[in-house]
Motif scaffolding. Structure first.
Motif: not given
Ligand code: SF4
Ligand code: SF4
Length: 671
Positions: A309-317, A370-376
């Motif tokens: 579901y990731c959109i590559g926004c980098g918020m998780c980092l 913080v993930c916009p897709a709430s990826i666990d």
């Molecule tokens: S915060 Fe979620 S959508 Fe954004 S890069 Fe990380 S896993 Fe992907």
């Protein structure tokens, strides 16, 4: 990655604070810009919900995928579906045969399949046209953020790199650095006859490729050469252009803090004109040939699709404690941080998941918030560890010792079971009763004094706790986080059977890991009619019964344990208790409650990678210092232990458990 390598990476990262600080400063800039622009995106939460729903419905939907393929073909795309990364590479190599130069824009999947290296072996130069990617390409180091790949490099480093590359002095002025590289990239784009781009989304109903970018070169790669190859993944398909625009809005805001990117390209096949006699002529101004290569590589068949579901926004980092210490040493080249390890695990690439650091996650859960897709990601990595355990891959010796100890001694600390109950000697605790105190392995063995104080406080509340003594088992928390799910379930079930036998209706734990593990299998408390509470919740319920004299410990702050806060949603109770036992209110750290920082101890990190745990702990202590706190209060024995062990050069910061303060505040007649 072996532990030796991880330790070396932590040491390297700690020694090279310049790079780490630079990366964190860049992260801070993104967050500041997000704050500045927050009121310009008032529907952020609704957009996130929509994204999650879109991804849940689209990823792995074969019907939607076939619809997209049909529409793309109707629009004149040549469509290639590659089942594996190797098949994708073969197809792309066929497409670029006869050319010696390819210009490429930002794309995670091309990194995932190592496209540049593969074409390089055929003598084809692949030139990155995104400035950050070009810096990374020339430096040979790994990217630190999906949209700001070189954010961990200083302008001085970049100037040295460019000076060497161009063979003449290039100043550190960012405008000058940009100018010289822009000219070089432009000359490559003008010469190249093949351009490769990624895609932020593919829309099924329109058959369109949507690309978001800021520098403009992605559009040039797509429009100036004779052939445009879009390399993307099957999980990028969304139903409509509206859905794709939602992806671009979120991706832009979360990765840069901007409201809208400089460019959004919607490409629906080769350019065409019908200006002459209304006949359609293709490839008039842009590429004649537009090819789209879908890399599946196990995506459609994967059982767990959430990582996709990731959109590559980098918020998780930005919020990951491990990433903030290791930087790009955590994750895979195409997918940084814990998400990269989770994605590799869900695609069945277990060796890659180990190398990416599947065992480096502290299970803090900040990324999901913080993930916009709430990826666990936390759950995904626990599942990945389960797959690794089953496949007997990537075993971490220290984790194996913990699991063996849980099996043999009923605690992860390799201490004979009979010693676990030593703390209760002389307290006269009964083995049966309606309210049962579950001391847990860590409190019993690491903080026996705290366990005795819990009993005193519970008695002061007018409750005589029962205690299972030597019969108390391990709750299974450690086993579950290390991927030993069957063992964890078995332990939780056995614990509930013990509670039932002891006549318990309520179980109180002092370790949040215990209450979270016992509540994890939500059917068990229901089935047995037993409520499991953390001590802070129990005390909060009984505050009126306590005769407390507030104590003065000076400026202090409360650290939310991840297992209590994010895992169980218990934020207010410890704070209410603190308000009653302290004469001076605590100050909140910048990151608290749902956004709390991590202590570094969890997920087996402290046991296997103490240097990493200590660096994360230091970060958390610094956050306390930043708000002027002289003491950290917490309500978890693991957090307390790791924070105590992680004191840096700035001197030691006392870390006290909540129960210690309640005990101190108790009136003499209740002690
Ligand atoms: S915060 Fe979620 S959508 Fe954004 S890069 Fe990380 S896993 Fe992907
Ligand atoms: S759970 Fe915590 S440590 Fe693990 S990947 Fe997410 S933010 Fe990083």
């Amino acid at each position: 990655m072996t532990q030796k390598e991880v330790r070396a990476r932590v040491r390297e990262a700690a020694a090279d604070r310049g790079r780490l600080d630079c990366m964190r400063q860049s992260f801070g800039t993104i967050l500041d810009r997000q704050k500045e622009n927050a009121d310009r995106i008032p529907d952020l939460e609704a957009r996130k919900e929509r994204l999650r729903k879109t991804k849940e419905a689209s990823v792995g939907d074969e019907g939607l995928f076939l619809e997209a393929l049909a529409r793309l073909e109707e629009n004149g795309f040549r469509v290639i579906v590659a089942k594996t990364a190797d098949a994708a590479l073969r197809s792309i190599r066929d497409e670029v045969k006869g050319y010696d130069l390819v210009v490429k824009s930002k794309s995670n999947v091309t990194k995932e399949i190592h496209l540049a290296e593969s074409l390089g072996k055929d003598g084809i130069s692949v030139i990155e046209t995104d400035l950050g990617d070009r810096i990374i390409q020339l430096s040979g180091c790994e990217a630190a953020h999906p949209t700001g790949p070189a954010c961990h490099m200083t302008r001085r480093e970049i100037s040295e790199l460019f000076s060497k590359h161009f063979g003449e002095e290039v100043s550190e002025d960012p405008l000058e650095l940009t100018r010289v590289m822009r000219e070089e990239i432009a000359s490559y784009i003008s010469k190249a006859r093949v351009g490769v781009t990624g895609a932020n989304a593919i829309t099924a109903s329109e058959g369109a490729v949507v690309i978001v970018h800021n520098e403009g070169n992605a559009a040039k790669c797509a429009m100036l050469p004779d052939k445009h190859i879009v390399v993307t993944t099957t999980d990028k398909v969304v139903p409509t252009l509206d859905d794709a625009i939602n992806v671009t809005k979120l991706q832009t805001y979360l990765s840069t803090g901007k409201i809208v990117s400089s460019y959004i390209n919607v490409i629906t096949g080769p350019s065409y004109t019908a200006d002459i006699e209304k006949k359609v002529y293709r490839g008039m101004h842009g590429p004649k040939d537009v090819v789209i290569v879908f890399v599946d590589d196990g995506r459609m068949a994967a059982q767990d699709k959430e990582a996709m579901y990731c959109i590559g926004c980098g918020m998780c980092l930005l919020h990951c404690p491990t990433y903030n210490v290791l930087g790009p040493g955590y994750g895979t080249p195409g997918h940084m941080g814990g998400h990269g390890a989770y994605l590799a695990g869900s695609l069945g690439n277990l060796d890659e998941a180990v190398d990416a650091g599947a065992n480096l996650c502290t299970s803090c859960g900040a990324c999901r918030v913080v993930c916009p897709a709430s990826i666990d990601i936390k759950k995904g990595l626990i599942d990945t560890r389960g797959k690794l355990a089953k496949a007997k891959k990537g075993a971490v010796p220290e984790h194996s010792v913990l699991v063996a100890s849980v099996k043999n001694y009923a605690n992860p600390w390799q201490v004979p079971r009979r010693r676990k109950a030593n703390w209760a000697r002389g307290l006269g605790l009964r083995p049966r009763g309606e309210v049962l105190y579950f001391a847990g392995c860590s409190t019993s063995l690491l903080s026996p004094d705290a366990a005795r104080k819990v009993v005193r406080v519970m008695r002061a509340c007018g409750v005589e706790p029962a205690y299972l003594g030597q019969a108390e088992r391990c709750c299974g928390s450690t086993a579950r986080k290390l991927g030993e799910e069957p063992l964890a379930r078995e332990l939780a079930e056995a614990c509930f059977a013990d509670f039932k036998k002891a006549g318990a209706r309520q179980v109180v734990t002092s370790c949040p890991g215990c209450s979270s593990a016992l509540n994890h299998y939500s059917e068990l408390p229901k089935k047995h009619g037993i409520q499991v509470l953390h001590l802070s919740q129990f005390i909060c319920e009984h505050l009126a019964e306590l005769n407390l004299t507030p104590v003065d410990i000076g400026p202090a702050t409360y650290h939310d344990p991840c297992d209590l806060g994010r895992e169980q949603g218990v934020y207010e109770e410890p704070r209410k208790v603190l308000a009653a036992v302290l004469s001076t209110p605590t100050t909140e750290m910048e990151r608290s409650r749902e956004m709390s920082g991590c202590c570094g101890s969890g997920g087996g990190v402290r046991s296997a990678y103490p240097e990493l745990a200590a660096e994360i702990g230091k970060d958390r202590i610094q956050m306390a210092r930043d708000v002027g706190a002289a003491t950290i209060i917490t309500s978890c024995p693991w957090c307390r232990q790791n924070l105590l062990e992680s004191q840096g050069e700035a001197g030691s910061m006392p870390v006290v458990d909540l129960v210690e303060l309640i005990d101190r505040a108790l009136a003499d007649d209740q002690r």
